[in-house]
Design a protein around this motif. Structure first.
Motif, short mmCIF file in Angstrom:
data_model
loop_
_atom_site.label_atom_id
_atom_site.label_comp_id
_atom_site.label_asym_id
_atom_site.label_seq_id
_atom_site.Cartn_x
_atom_site.Cartn_y
_atom_site.Cartn_z
N UNK A 51 18.78 17.95 7.99
CA UNK A 51 19.26 18.95 9.02
C UNK A 51 18.58 20.31 8.79
N UNK A 52 17.57 20.30 7.91
CA UNK A 52 16.82 21.61 7.78
C UNK A 52 15.48 21.45 8.20
N UNK A 53 14.53 22.35 8.76
CA UNK A 53 13.33 22.40 9.08
C UNK A 53 12.59 23.31 8.31
N UNK A 54 11.11 22.84 7.90
CA UNK A 54 10.62 23.87 7.05
C UNK A 54 9.79 24.89 7.73
N UNK A 55 9.05 25.72 7.36
CA UNK A 55 8.63 27.02 8.09
C UNK A 55 7.47 26.69 9.29
N UNK A 56 7.24 27.48 10.09
CA UNK A 56 6.42 27.13 11.14
C UNK A 56 5.14 27.35 10.72
N UNK A 57 3.88 26.52 10.90
CA UNK A 57 2.58 26.50 10.34
C UNK A 57 2.36 25.59 9.36
N UNK A 58 3.38 24.94 8.81
CA UNK A 58 3.26 23.91 7.75
C UNK A 58 2.21 22.60 8.29
N UNK A 59 1.30 22.33 7.53
CA UNK A 59 0.40 21.17 7.79
C UNK A 59 1.11 20.12 7.05
N UNK A 60 0.74 18.72 7.58
CA UNK A 60 1.30 17.56 6.95
C UNK A 60 0.62 17.27 5.60
N UNK A 61 1.14 16.64 4.92
CA UNK A 61 0.57 15.93 3.66
C UNK A 61 -0.30 14.96 4.15
N UNK A 62 0.03 14.01 5.25
CA UNK A 62 -0.77 12.68 5.60
C UNK A 62 -0.21 12.28 6.86
N UNK A 63 -1.05 11.52 7.39
CA UNK A 63 -0.87 10.97 8.77
C UNK A 63 -1.35 9.73 8.93
N UNK A 64 -0.51 8.86 9.84
CA UNK A 64 -1.03 7.58 9.81
C UNK A 64 -1.15 7.09 11.36
N UNK A 65 -2.15 6.37 11.84
CA UNK A 65 -2.35 5.92 13.10
C UNK A 65 -1.42 4.62 13.29
N UNK A 70 -0.42 6.03 18.30
CA UNK A 70 0.22 7.46 18.07
C UNK A 70 0.11 8.01 16.76
N UNK A 71 -0.07 9.19 16.36
CA UNK A 71 -0.13 9.97 15.33
C UNK A 71 1.03 10.20 14.49
N UNK A 72 1.60 9.56 13.38
CA UNK A 72 2.76 10.01 12.62
C UNK A 72 2.48 10.76 11.53
N UNK A 73 2.80 11.90 11.51
CA UNK A 73 2.43 12.82 10.40
C UNK A 73 3.73 12.52 9.29
N UNK A 74 3.44 13.01 7.91
CA UNK A 74 4.61 13.05 7.26
C UNK A 74 4.52 14.30 6.58
N UNK A 75 5.48 15.03 6.70
CA UNK A 75 5.40 16.53 6.32
C UNK A 75 6.30 16.72 4.97
N UNK A 106 0.68 -1.21 0.14
CA UNK A 106 -0.18 0.10 0.20
C UNK A 106 0.77 1.38 0.14
N UNK A 107 2.33 1.29 0.15
CA UNK A 107 2.91 2.38 0.28
C UNK A 107 2.43 3.30 1.61
N UNK A 108 2.17 4.63 0.90
CA UNK A 108 1.41 5.41 1.70
C UNK A 108 0.01 5.72 1.70
N UNK A 109 -0.80 4.73 0.81
CA UNK A 109 -2.24 4.96 0.64
C UNK A 109 -2.82 4.44 1.62
N UNK A 110 -2.41 3.74 2.67
CA UNK A 110 -3.06 3.64 3.87
C UNK A 110 -3.06 4.67 4.93
N UNK A 111 -2.43 5.79 4.46
CA UNK A 111 -2.44 7.01 5.49
C UNK A 111 -3.75 7.92 5.20
N UNK A 112 -3.88 8.92 6.03
CA UNK A 112 -5.00 9.82 6.01
C UNK A 112 -4.27 10.96 5.32
N UNK A 113 -4.80 11.43 4.05
CA UNK A 113 -4.08 12.64 3.27
C UNK A 113 -5.02 13.76 3.60
N UNK A 114 -4.51 14.88 3.91
CA UNK A 114 -5.33 16.18 4.07
C UNK A 114 -6.25 16.47 2.82
#
Length: 657
Positions: A252-266, A279-284, A206-214
């Motif tokens: 070693x670089x973090x994106x801007x504050x306020x970013x919403x994840x593309x998806x997350x998985x329980x 646990x909720x594991x988000x993917x940014x 399923x790759x990431x197709x089993x995740x919840x995408x916004x």
């Protein structure tokens, strides 16, 4: 046995955490040392609180009855599922439900404490959040007792605007679609939280197709809202809000504050022999193909939040301080100053629905249309006071500039193409006609014979010396829905779709873009992408999920017959083909070569389209009419600087009289 939540918040027997009630919970509070102060500077350096870790987790005991208790971690590594907010200077008496947007929220500066980390635990971080851009002032933290947040139990007594009563039973296809949609629901702590992207039992990878995408959840959320089932949408909005701004890094670089994840998985993490933790594991974007952060996730989240309020009447959710803050963080990220000279958002390839290299880097139309919609939604939802008036002013200015920019420079019809054909190049002045130094040789041969006399559309992208003349369906449809285009332009877009029905609809609506990149152009622009081969996937494939946007656009323009025609075509094939993700070939005859079956947003897009057509009054709540006040605002300020005045009159002249 249902999972249960362990929540640390405050002393309150019946309080809720972000609107989710935990039965029989005992809450407690870890005192903050008097000498502990919140601090933030421009470099985003945060004080850590290493000892009293706050945790929000869901623990399942396979052998005992569920119960809730507060947890403290001291010197132990712990996996946290989300963040616990401690909000200061916030009035805790939100009204349970309302049908107006009257503000009841105190917009004083406030603070929040949360746990970051998901699957990789980090020390507790204390983050400073102030009014708009005034981030950095220290304030004293205080806790409000006896908080009365909205909880899901109150949804039963809500009289939502959007409960459908069609007066007729569902067809067999609709019944099957609803069954599949409900089977795709993902739960967290025993409550529905979203829908997975695809639910094909035969798919072994399923790759990431089993995740919840916004972005994928939008049609699902609207389908549930139109059905009168608001709980899952409320849960989704609040839990994704908790995932906002986690410190995910690439090299070693973090994106801007306020970013919403593309998806997350329980995910399920074992604790001991008979217990495990959800646990909720988000993917940014740190795990995505190309490692690209999703620009559209935060924009879709704001649009869904607005739709939730309009379809349920629960405007109290929008007025919550944490939700207001989430909106502001997204807006601050999008409205921040940079090197770009244009009011459109500058983004990379792969940052939207087309999430692979397809030559749309720069200022793609899809992002601009969603950005415009999110700005209009935010202006409606933000509580206006001294703390947010500067942000509201910035929104109005950007709306005005963006609408003028898109309408003036992205629009093409036969008249505009002929004008480009006669462009002079290398013009250096503020009076230049060819402002972006477009070379007439860029006009593709297919375009002159393809575009109808009474039709037109918004091009896919505009950059210096470059116009992407491809027709991108989502960007054009959402420009209609949001009134980013003028009424005359919106009508012309539907005229083009009707005139070129075989090209854009074929045997399965709708083409994601037209035409496809082929031969050497495909090799250079896509990097020889084997999935985006000509007339497949993002490169001219047909996507049934676009039905709901098409339906909404048609209903806004008073042409529902076009939507019914497309929906009838899809209804005959989708259930037979097991609801695939996309279709291949120039006319959409074949199921996509790598398409997942039981694709959730194909199912939800069909259901949402059906319900919108049966309930026009509901559709009217989900689109925006022309805002004539924006046309009166000139943000260029060229007249004040002694330069030539802005040609704002050109925008007015485009409005239908």
């Amino acid at each position: 046995m249902k999972p249960y939540c362990r929540i640390l918040l405050r002393r309150c027997r019946n309080s809720d955490f972000f609107g989710f009630r935990s039965p029989n919970c005992h809450h407690s509070f870890t005192p903050v040392p008097s000498n502990f102060r919140l601090n933030s500077d421009n470099n985003r350096k945060f004080n850590s609180f290493p000892h009293g870790l706050l945790g929000f987790r869901c623990v399942i005991d396979r052998t005992q009855k569920p119960n809730c208790a507060s947890t403290f971690g001291c010197g132990q590594s712990r996996v946290f599922s989300s963040r616990v907010y401690v909000i200061a200077d916030v009035s805790s008496n939100f009204r349970n439900y309302s049908t107006s947007v009257e503000t009841r929220v105190n917009e004083n500066n406030f603070e929040r404490v949360y746990v970051q980390g998901g699957m990789n635990v980090k020390p507790l971080v204390v983050e400073r959040i102030d009014k708009d851009e005034n981030i950095g002032r220290d304030v004293e933290s205080r806790l409000e007792d006896n908080s009365e947040n909205v909880n899901n139990e109150n949804l039963e007594g809500l009289n939502p605007v959007g409960v459908l009563s069609t007066g007729k039973g569902e067809s067999d296809v609709e019944t099957e679609a609803w069954k599949l949609l409900r089977n795709a629901v993902v739960t967290y702590c025993g409550s529905p939280i979203g829908t997975m992207a695809a639910n094909d039992p035969a798919d072994k990878q399923p790759l990431n197709y089993d995740q919840v995408f916004i972005r994928d959840f939008l049609p699902s959320g609207l389908a549930f809202l139109l059905k009168g089932e608001a709980e899952i949408v409320r849960n989704f909005l609040l839990h994704t809000l908790q995932l906002q701004s986690w410190e995910k890094t690439v090299d070693c670089y973090s994106p801007g504050q306020g970013l919403m994840p593309a998806s997350f998985k329980v995910r399920t993490v074992p604790l001991d022999e008979n217990k495990f933790e959800e646990v909720l594991d988000p993917d940014f974007g740190e795990s995505a193909i190309g490692r690209v952060a999703p620009v559209d996730s935060g924009l879709w989240w704001i649009i869904l939040l607005s739709a939730y309020g309009k379809l349920t009447g629960d405007y109290a959710l929008q007025e919550r301080m944490d939700v207001q803050t989430g909106i502001k963080l997204i807006l601050n990220l999008c409205l921040s100053d940079g090197f770009d000279m244009f009011p459109s958002l500058l983004v990379t390839d792969g940052s939207c629905m087309i999430d692979r290299r397809m030559g749309i880097h720069g200022h793609p139309l899809e992002i601009q249309a969603l950005f415009y919609s999110a700005l209009r939604c935010s202006r409606e939802m933000l509580s206006v006071d001294d703390g947010s008036k500067n942000l509201v002013r910035a929104i109005n200015n950007r709306l005005s500039a963006l609408s003028f920019h898109i309408r003036e420079y992205y629009w093409v019809d036969m008249k505009k193409i002929n004008e480009i054909y006669r462009y002079k190049t290398e013009e250096y002045s503020t009076d230049a006609t060819n402002k972006f130094n477009i070379y007439p040789e860029q006009i593709p041969h297919w375009l002159v014979d393809w575009i109808p006399e009474k039709g037109g559309y918004l091009i896919g992208n505009l950059q210096p010396a470059h116009m992407d003349f491809r027709f991108f369906t989502l960007g054009n449809l959402w420009s209609i829905v949001s009134s980013l285009g003028t009424p005359k332009q919106n009508e012309a877009i539907l005229n083009l779709i009707e005139a070129k029905w075989d090209d854009l609809m074929g045997h399965m609506p709708l083409k994601i873009c037209y035409p496809a990149l082929e031969y050497e152009e495909w090799r250079i622009i896509t990097g020889s992408d084997p999935k985006n081969t000509p007339w497949s996937y993002h490169n001219g494939g047909s996507w049934p999920t676009l039905l709901w946007q098409f339906t909404l656009a048609c209903m806004k323009m008073g042409r529902p017959e076009l939507a019914r025609k497309a929906l009838d075509m899809a209804e005959k094939r989708l259930p037979v083909d097991s609801w695939p993700e996309y279709y291949d070939t120039r006319n959409g005859k074949f199921i996509g070569k790598q398409a997942r079956l039981n694709q959730t947003w194909s199912i939800a897009g069909f259901l949402t389209s059906k319900m919108l057509l049966e309930n026009p009054e509901m559709a009217s709540l989900l689109f925006w009419e022309e805002d004539y006040e924006l046309l009166e605002v000139c943000v260029c300020a060229l007249s004040n600087s002694g330069r030539k005045k802005c040609s704002r009159g050109a925008a007015k002249s485009q409005i239908l009289i």
